[in-house]
Every structure is written in C-alpha cells, then in structure tokens.
Design an enzyme around this catalytic site. Structure first.
Site, short mmCIF file in Angstrom:
data_model
loop_
_atom_site.label_atom_id
_atom_site.label_comp_id
_atom_site.label_asym_id
_atom_site.label_seq_id
_atom_site.Cartn_x
_atom_site.Cartn_y
_atom_site.Cartn_z
N LYS A 112 24.37 -6.11 -7.02
CA LYS A 112 25.77 -6.22 -7.46
C LYS A 112 26.71 -5.52 -6.49
CE LYS A 112 24.37 -6.13 -12.31
NZ LYS A 112 24.35 -5.26 -13.51
N ARG B 298 0.81 -1.23 0.00
CA ARG B 298 0.00 0.00 0.00
C ARG B 298 0.84 1.27 0.00
NH1 ARG B 298 -3.23 -2.76 3.65
NH2 ARG B 298 -1.58 -4.26 3.37
N THR B 299 1.93 1.29 0.71
CA THR B 299 2.69 2.54 0.78
C THR B 299 3.29 2.88 -0.59
OG1 THR B 299 3.16 2.08 3.10
CG2 THR B 299 4.48 3.79 2.04
N HIS C 258 7.66 6.28 10.45
CA HIS C 258 6.87 6.13 9.23
C HIS C 258 5.89 7.32 9.21
CE1 HIS C 258 4.74 4.49 5.95
NE2 HIS C 258 4.40 3.31 6.42
N ARG D 7 11.97 3.62 1.40
CA ARG D 7 11.62 2.63 2.44
C ARG D 7 12.83 1.72 2.57
NH1 ARG D 7 6.65 -0.82 3.92
NH2 ARG D 7 5.99 1.27 4.50
C1 NCD Z 1 3.53 -0.75 8.05
C2 NCD Z 1 4.99 -0.68 7.74
O1 NCD Z 1 5.47 -1.25 6.77
O2 NCD Z 1 5.66 -0.04 8.53
N1 NCD Z 1 2.71 -0.92 6.96
C3 NCD Z 1 2.41 0.13 6.16
O3 NCD Z 1 3.24 0.92 5.78
N2 NCD Z 1 1.12 0.28 5.83
C4 NCD Z 1 3.23 -1.64 9.15
C5 NCD Z 1 3.58 -3.08 9.02
O4 NCD Z 1 4.35 -3.53 8.17
O5 NCD Z 1 3.08 -3.81 9.87
#
Ligand code: NCD
Length: 308
Positions: free
Chosen positions: A86, A58-59, A136, A108
């Site tokens: 690599k 989703r992100t 986050h 991320r």
């Molecule tokens: C979260 C994350 O990746 O930090 N999910 C997200 O971004 N919607 C929480 C999770 O992975 O549990």
C-alpha cells in the site's frame, strides 16, 4: 562497526577475534541441536521479526528456527501480505513493527545498504540476512564454520569461488571472511560476471576454472543469479555450464580432494553437476545444518550475550 554494536550488518569491520567468538558460540549451540530437546531459554520474552522483502527458503527458515530454539517469539513478515504493497516505506514499516515491540529485526532486502539504513532508523538490533549485491554475513559465517568443522582449520587453506561474483552478496562476505581468517582466495568466472577491480580485494583472479581448482582445498560454487541479470551477462546457461560448471571430471583433474560448497538454491546441471552436489565431498547439507547454529549464536550475541 563492531559486532557487539548491537547489529550484524556485514563481515566488513569484524576482526578475527569477533569471528572466532561467533564460531565458538555456534559450536555451543550446535551441541544443543544434537540433543533430544533442542531448545534453550536464552531469549525467552524477546521478539524477533523476520522482515523478508525477497524470496527465501533456507535463510528465513533458518532464522525462524534459530529464534524458536532460543525460546524467542518469532514473527515472519513478508512483503506481499503487508502494507508495503500500500506504499508504506521500509523505515515506517520497521518502526511500526519495532513499536510492538521487537528487540531484533532480521532483514533481507533487494537493495544494497537496506540493513544499514534500517539500523540507523530503529533502536532494535538489526541482522543483515542479505542486502542486494552487498553482504550476507551469516552465510559467510556458516561457510567458515562448515569448513572449520570439515577440515579442522581455515588458516592457510586455498578457497576457490566460482561463478556469478558480480551479483553475489555471498561472494563479497565470503571473500572478506575467509581472508580475515587467514585463507587465500581465488575467484573465477566469465569476465562479464566478475566485478571490476577484483584484484584490489586481495584475491587471485582467473578466467580458467582448471587454474582456480588447482591446489584448492575448498570450492564454493555460486548460483547464476538470473533475476539480477537483466542483460546477457552470459550467452546461455548451457554455455556457462560447459565452461564453468563444477563437474566430476574437473574436480578429478585437479586432484579431486577438495570439499564442495554452495549457498543454495542450486541450479543443478548449471553451476554444479548433480553427481558433484550429491557426492561425499559435498558439504551443502552441512552448510544448512550449521546455518542454524551460527544464527542462534548471532541472535544471542546481538541480544547482548557473552560468549556462549
Ligand atoms: C543466497 C542469497 O540469497 O544471497 N542464498 C542463500 O541465502 N542461501 C545465494 C543465492 O540466492 O544464490
């Protein structure tokens, strides 16, 4: 670190005014998403690169669509198909991408602090889309937005955060965000997955879920982060579900009026019962929809926009 800085690395350092500005801009973009033509020319000619070094549904999709709705060119970079395999370092990879050029890097990464390291090494704007167990920020902002939309305010509310707080960047950002906006926060989970020194964060802490739910307006369930739990933090997921799972009975026993949230991905039947996740009081899909508007606002503001 100020938000107009030009990065968004965490909720730490944001003032209430900064957060309100982001939420208000998100409201403007939310209205765009309800139109027939869900696109504005705001970032035309700009390039956004999503640098995702961890799995994400989703992100990543949300940032990608948010960028496209703002008319930016959006490129997705994933670790498994890149030169990182690599041996290229994060900074060399980012500098290469920046030279193309890209104005905004969304990162991320499994290491806490990766977003900050990147921000120090490149001249593009950096947005932290989750760094290890650290922060986050866009998740916390969309959580605030969703609560404000559903309940009309955040100030004075009681927010319960239940589950794997130790490994959760969402919990860290949510605690900072809700407290900055004047809510009180209670954190609950088995002691092995609550970080030491939690009380110093200005939250209440309880090991009993009934106590956490008592008087709560909002309950946020966190995913059990099995990929980060390398040694028995809980004896079994079944036992965790039995003691800490959000069930209808538990919500009803606490008055049943609270709204329920989860950042996703959900482990149905572990931290949240399926009938709770799918109930009318669940805001889980509202969180997803609002996430896009919040990310449009953040992209717009880091690119130097005034309040939308
Ligand atoms: C979260 C994350 O990746 O930090 N999910 C997200 O971004 N919607 C929480 C999770 O992975 O549990």
């Amino acid at each position: 670190m100020s938000f107009r800085g030009p990065h968004l690395l965490g909720i730490r350092g944001l003032s209430r005014g900064d957060i309100e500005e982001i939420l208000d801009s998100a409201g403007t973009f939310r209205a765009v998403l309800d139109r027939d033509i869900k696109k504005v020319p705001t970032l035309r000619g700009k390039t956004i690169v999503n640098l995702f070094f961890e799995p994400s549904t989703r992100t990543r999709t949300s940032f990608e669509l948010a960028g496209k709705r703002l008319s930016a060119d959006v490129v997705n970079f994933s670790q498994s198909t890149s030169s990182v395999v690599k041996g290229e370092t994060l900074i060399d990879t980012a500098r290469t991408i920046e030279a193309m050029p890209a104005e905004i890097l969304v990162i991320r990464h499994p290491c806490s602090g990766a977003a900050e390291l990147l921000a120090r090494s490149v001249s593009a704007s950096v947005i932290n889309a989750g760094d290890g167990m650290h922060e986050h920020p866009t998740q916390a902002l969309l959580d605030l937005y969703t609560v404000r939309e559903a309940l009309g305010r955040v100030e004075g509310l009681r927010v319960a955060i239940v589950g794997d707080v130790l490994h959760s960047r969402v919990a860290r950002s949510d605690i900072l965000a809700f407290k900055t906006m004047g809510a009180s926060v209670v954190v609950c989970g088995p002691p092995t997955i609550l970080p030491p020194g939690l009380a110093e964060w200005g939250v209440d802490v309880t090991l009993r879920i009934a106590e956490a739910l008592e008087g709560a307006d909002v309950v946020i369930a966190l995913r059990m982060q099995m990929e980060r739990q390398n040694a028995g933090f809980v004896p079994s997921l079944n036992e965790y579900a039995a003691l800490y799972g959000l069930t209808r009975e538990r919500l009803d026993a606490a008055g049943g009026r609270m709204v329920v949230m989860h950042p996703g991905p959900i482990n149905r039947g572990v931290e949240i019962a399926p009938d709770v996740a799918d109930s009318a009081s669940s805001l889980i899909l509202n969180q997803v929809a609002n996430g896009m508007a919040v990310r449009m606002a953040v992209l717009y503001l880091v690119a130097g926009g005034a309040s939308a």
